[in-house]
Enzyme design. Structure first.
Site, PDB file in Angstrom:
ATOM      1  N   ASP A 196      50.460  57.130  48.005  1.00 54.58           N
ATOM      2  CA  ASP A 196      49.402  57.554  47.096  1.00 54.58           C
ATOM      3  C   ASP A 196      48.386  58.427  47.810  1.00 54.58           C
ATOM      4  O   ASP A 196      48.225  58.356  49.025  1.00 54.58           O
ATOM      5  CB  ASP A 196      48.684  56.320  46.530  1.00 54.58           C
ATOM      6  CG  ASP A 196      49.588  55.550  45.577  1.00 54.58           C
ATOM      7  OD1 ASP A 196      50.472  56.195  44.969  1.00 54.58           O
ATOM      8  OD2 ASP A 196      49.429  54.322  45.471  1.00 54.58           O
ATOM      9  N   ASP A 208      45.331  58.230  48.272  1.00 57.36           N
ATOM     10  CA  ASP A 208      44.063  57.528  48.458  1.00 57.36           C
ATOM     11  C   ASP A 208      44.000  56.960  49.878  1.00 57.36           C
ATOM     12  O   ASP A 208      44.900  57.209  50.687  1.00 57.36           O
ATOM     13  CB  ASP A 208      43.904  56.406  47.420  1.00 57.36           C
ATOM     14  CG  ASP A 208      45.066  55.419  47.481  1.00 57.36           C
ATOM     15  OD1 ASP A 208      45.815  55.431  48.488  1.00 57.36           O
ATOM     16  OD2 ASP A 208      45.248  54.641  46.525  1.00 57.36           O
ATOM     17  N   ASP A 268      44.438  53.993  51.245  1.00 55.55           N
ATOM     18  CA  ASP A 268      45.564  53.195  51.717  1.00 55.55           C
ATOM     19  C   ASP A 268      46.825  54.033  51.911  1.00 55.55           C
ATOM     20  O   ASP A 268      47.556  53.871  52.873  1.00 55.55           O
ATOM     21  CB  ASP A 268      45.862  52.058  50.735  1.00 55.55           C
ATOM     22  CG  ASP A 268      44.840  50.938  50.875  1.00 55.55           C
ATOM     23  OD1 ASP A 268      44.305  50.772  51.990  1.00 55.55           O
ATOM     24  OD2 ASP A 268      44.575  50.251  49.870  1.00 55.55           O
ATOM     25  N   GLU A 322      55.543  53.828  48.961  1.00 58.52           N
ATOM     26  CA  GLU A 322      54.461  52.842  49.045  1.00 58.52           C
ATOM     27  C   GLU A 322      54.467  51.949  47.808  1.00 58.52           C
ATOM     28  O   GLU A 322      54.390  52.419  46.681  1.00 58.52           O
ATOM     29  CB  GLU A 322      53.117  53.568  49.141  1.00 58.52           C
ATOM     30  CG  GLU A 322      51.928  52.632  49.019  1.00 58.52           C
ATOM     31  CD  GLU A 322      50.591  53.377  48.990  1.00 58.52           C
ATOM     32  OE1 GLU A 322      50.598  54.618  49.134  1.00 58.52           O
ATOM     33  OE2 GLU A 322      49.564  52.709  48.828  1.00 58.52           O
TER      34      GLU A 322
END
Ligand code: TSJ
Length: 657
Positions: A511, A513, A515, A438
């Site tokens: 990640d 999180d 997203d 990512e």
């Protein structure tokens, strides 16, 4: 002998049963559950034969409390007349290998003859076996057994010869046998296996009622479990069953035809899915490896559909041709061929080898299919199939183009492929890994920190395409997706070939999180939809970057979740000095060495293998997200994602985020 009339003299004596006992594997393959079921099917097949020839319409299979199994049909009853050697025909059927009219093609025109070694093998491998014949208002009975004295093999002997034991109005044959525990690893029949196969038999023999009763756990209060199968529409019902739950189901195509001594029955129905379900049979034997009959069908189908498309002006490009594989996606079909003397080939003898069958089946299918599609009422059915095939073909073409581009780029620079993809230098696909990362910054660190020989890196910019949202042909126009497919080397959909995969592992790095979770879920949905084999083969992984770095006097430790952080902090208490805890907000925060150490290095990293269940869940989540509003979406994702909450960390260790 008059044609079709069976007499005892038809039976030829071949070989004794002692050898069957001594070397069961030679006759039934194995002595595990498969072998155990094999001797049951030897018996059942005979009843099916009687039904297939139109003399019976019911077969009852029962598992008894004492471990024996009973099979009964309502056919003519095995002949009770004497063979020329003064032995009743029925006795020979159960005591000599390959005896039985089954091998005489005059009597059994299209014998199921599948398991093919005969009822005598079942007798040889049973503790005892009893036959009752209901014929001419009488009940006949003959009993066999396999006595054990000393170390000698004595199997399938006559215990009580054929005699009349009563009167009846019934007609038929009933065989009961008890598999010998000394022969088989286990003598426990598997009810589910038997149920499935009986259902299949019922589909293949329309109108025949097949019942299965499991009395093994019967008690005084509760009956045994009884299942009944009977399909008035045979193969049509079979295909309907196979398509149960499928979306976008097209109209059923069904026909039967005969020529050159071969009978063909075929049911076809497409759905909007991507899988092919083609079940083919020869004389009731499933041919899992296909063979000449399947080739004949495919050739005819492809040609007829191309003709249809052309004459209805459905192909935009006049020279474009739809290939056989283009019709595979969403195809559900059952092909049944009945013929004399089939030759089965291949490892598992599940492939028809008779060469002449290819053109015979081709001819019959061509004729019937073109007749079907020449009717205007069937136009929508044909249009559906063509539309779907064109879709597949366009993906195939696009896939080819992308592979070409990749090859060209490869030859120009040798390193940079498409966009920011960084390939690895080593050529050993059994060790090479692809990291899908990512973000460009993490991608950059990964490129610098990786082992260049075995690790390739593909940075993703932004979110990958939601494959559930767009039409199939659009998927391929997406740059990101194309890059992934080109990097993997496998192609997609019906062109997917796992053998062409250029990596041993595909590792998603995103990640921890919102997203990152969303990106990972989109990727899994993509793999699930377009390359499920990749997941099934265990090739897809999710990398786990650490969430925390704990540092004290030059000593560094990483923690992958809150629980581990607590542990690491506890361990570090023994070391003097000031402790520093860093919380990584994303992969991009790590330098190349940290990324290597924590996430790339096969010795120290943590990977989770993605299962098909994980991928399916991801796909479902994406599906749900599409239909819900933005607020609901966030809530849903948080419920499923196991990320660390910033607050929890801040509260405990007083860190600032
Ligand atoms: F019931 C069963 F399924 F267990 C079973 C049925 C088991 C075995 C070993 C055989 C049979 C069986 C055989 N059912 N029906 C027959 N039919 C004949 O053997 C038969 C009957 C009449 C004539 C004839 O020409 O009159 C010919 C044959 C082959």
């Amino acid at each position: 002998m008059s044609a079709g009339k069976y007499t005892a003299s038809d039976i030829t004596v071949l070989k004794g049963l002692e050898h069957v006992r001594k070397r069961p594997g030679m006759y039934i393959g194995t002595t595990d559950i498969k072998g155990l079921h094999h001797i049951l099917w030897e018996i059942i097949d005979n009843g099916i034969d009687e039904a297939a020839n139109g003399y019976a319409n019911q077969i009852d299979v029962t598992l008894n409390e004492d471990g024996s199994a009973t099979v009964e049909d309502n056919g003519r009853g095995i002949p009770v007349d004497m063979h020329k050697e003064g032995v009743p025909a029925v006795q020979l059927i159960f005591t000599t290998l390959n005896a039985g009219g089954k091998f005489n093609t005059d009597n059994y025109k299209f014998s199921a003859g599948l398991h093919g070694v005969g009822a005598s093998v079942t007798n040889a491998l049973s503790e005892w076996l009893t036959v009752e014949i209901y014929r001419d208002k009488k009940i006949y009975q003959i009993d066999f057994y396999s006595p054990k004295d000393g170390g000698e093999f004595r199997s399938g002997l006559v215990k009580n010869p054929l005699r009349v034991v009563g009167k009846t109005d019934k007609r038929g044959t009933k065989v009961t046998f008890k598999p010998d525990a000394e022969v088989f690893d286990s003598v426990e029949f598997d009810a589910e296996d038997i149920t499935n196969k009986l259902r299949e038999y019922a589909f293949l023999n329309k109108g025949v009622k097949i019942t299965f009763t499991d009395n093994r756990n019967r008690t005084e209060e509760s009956e045994g479990i009884r299942t009944e199968f009977r399909y008035e529409n045979g193969l049509i019902d079979f295909v309907t069953y196979l398509n149960d739950g499928a979306e976008g189901v097209n109209k059923m195509i069904y026909f039967e035809g005969e020529g050159s001594g071969v009978r063909v029955k075929l049911a076809i129905q497409h759905n909007s899915g991507i899988y092919e379900k083609l079940y083919s049979y020869v004389n009731g034997v499933r041919t899992t490896e296909g063979g000449t009959h399947v080739t004949g069908f495919r050739t005819a189908f492809t040609r007829c559909m191309n003709d249809y498309a052309k004459s209805n002006n459905l192909l935009k490009n006049k020279d474009c041709k739809l290939e056989g594989d283009d019709f595979k996606e969403g195809l559900t079909a059952v092909l049944l061929v009945q013929m004399n003397e089939p030759q089965f080939e291949g490892q598992t003898k599940a492939k028809l080898g008779n060469q002449e069958i290819k053109s015979i089946v081709d001819g019959i299918v061509s004729e019937k299919l073109s007749a079907f599609f020449s009717l205007s009422k069937n136009k929508s059915t044909g249009d559906y199939i063509i539309k779907k095939a064109i879709e597949v073909a366009s993906i195939r073409e696009a896939s080819k183009k992308a592979a070409q581009i990749e090859r060209q780029k490869n030859t120009i620079s040798g390193t940079a492929l498409i966009g920011k993809y960084a390939s690895c230098t080593g050529k050993d696909v059994t060790v090479n890994e692809l990291f899908i990362v990512e973000g460009d910054s993490a991608g950059g660190s990964a490129k610098q920190g990786r082992d260049r020989k075995t690790q390739a890196v593909l940075p993703l910019r932004g979110k990958p395409l939601n494959v559930l949202k767009v039409k199939k042909e659009k998927i391929y126009q997406n740059e990101e997706i194309r890059t992934i497919i080109a990097a993997l080397g496998t192609g997609i959909g019906s062109n997917f070939k796992i053998e062409d995969l250029k990596f041993n592992k595909i590792i998603i790095l995103s990640d921890a999180d919102y997203d990152g979770y969303h990106i990972r879920t989109l990727l899994l949905s993509f793999f699930y939809r377009l390359m499920p084999e990749l997941i099934r083969e265990g090739k897809v992984f999710v990398g786990m970057p650490p969430l925390y770095k704990v540092e004290k006097k030059g000593k560094i430790a990483y923690a992958y979740d809150d629980e581990e952080l607590d542990k690491v902090v506890e361990e570090m208490k023994g070391v003097s000095g000031e402790m520093r805890i860093q919380r990584y907000k994303g992969l991009g925060e790590m330098n190349k060495d940290q990324l290597w150490e924590t996430t790339l290095n096969p010795r120290t990293r943590v990977l989770t293998r993605v299962t098909i269940a994980d991928a399916m869940e991801a796909d479902e989540i994406i599906d749900t997200l599409m239909t819900e509003g933005a607020e609901k979406r966030k809530e849903y994702i948080f419920r499923y994602a196991k990320f660390n909450r910033v607050d929890a960390f801040a509260m405990k260790y007083g860190g600032k985020d």
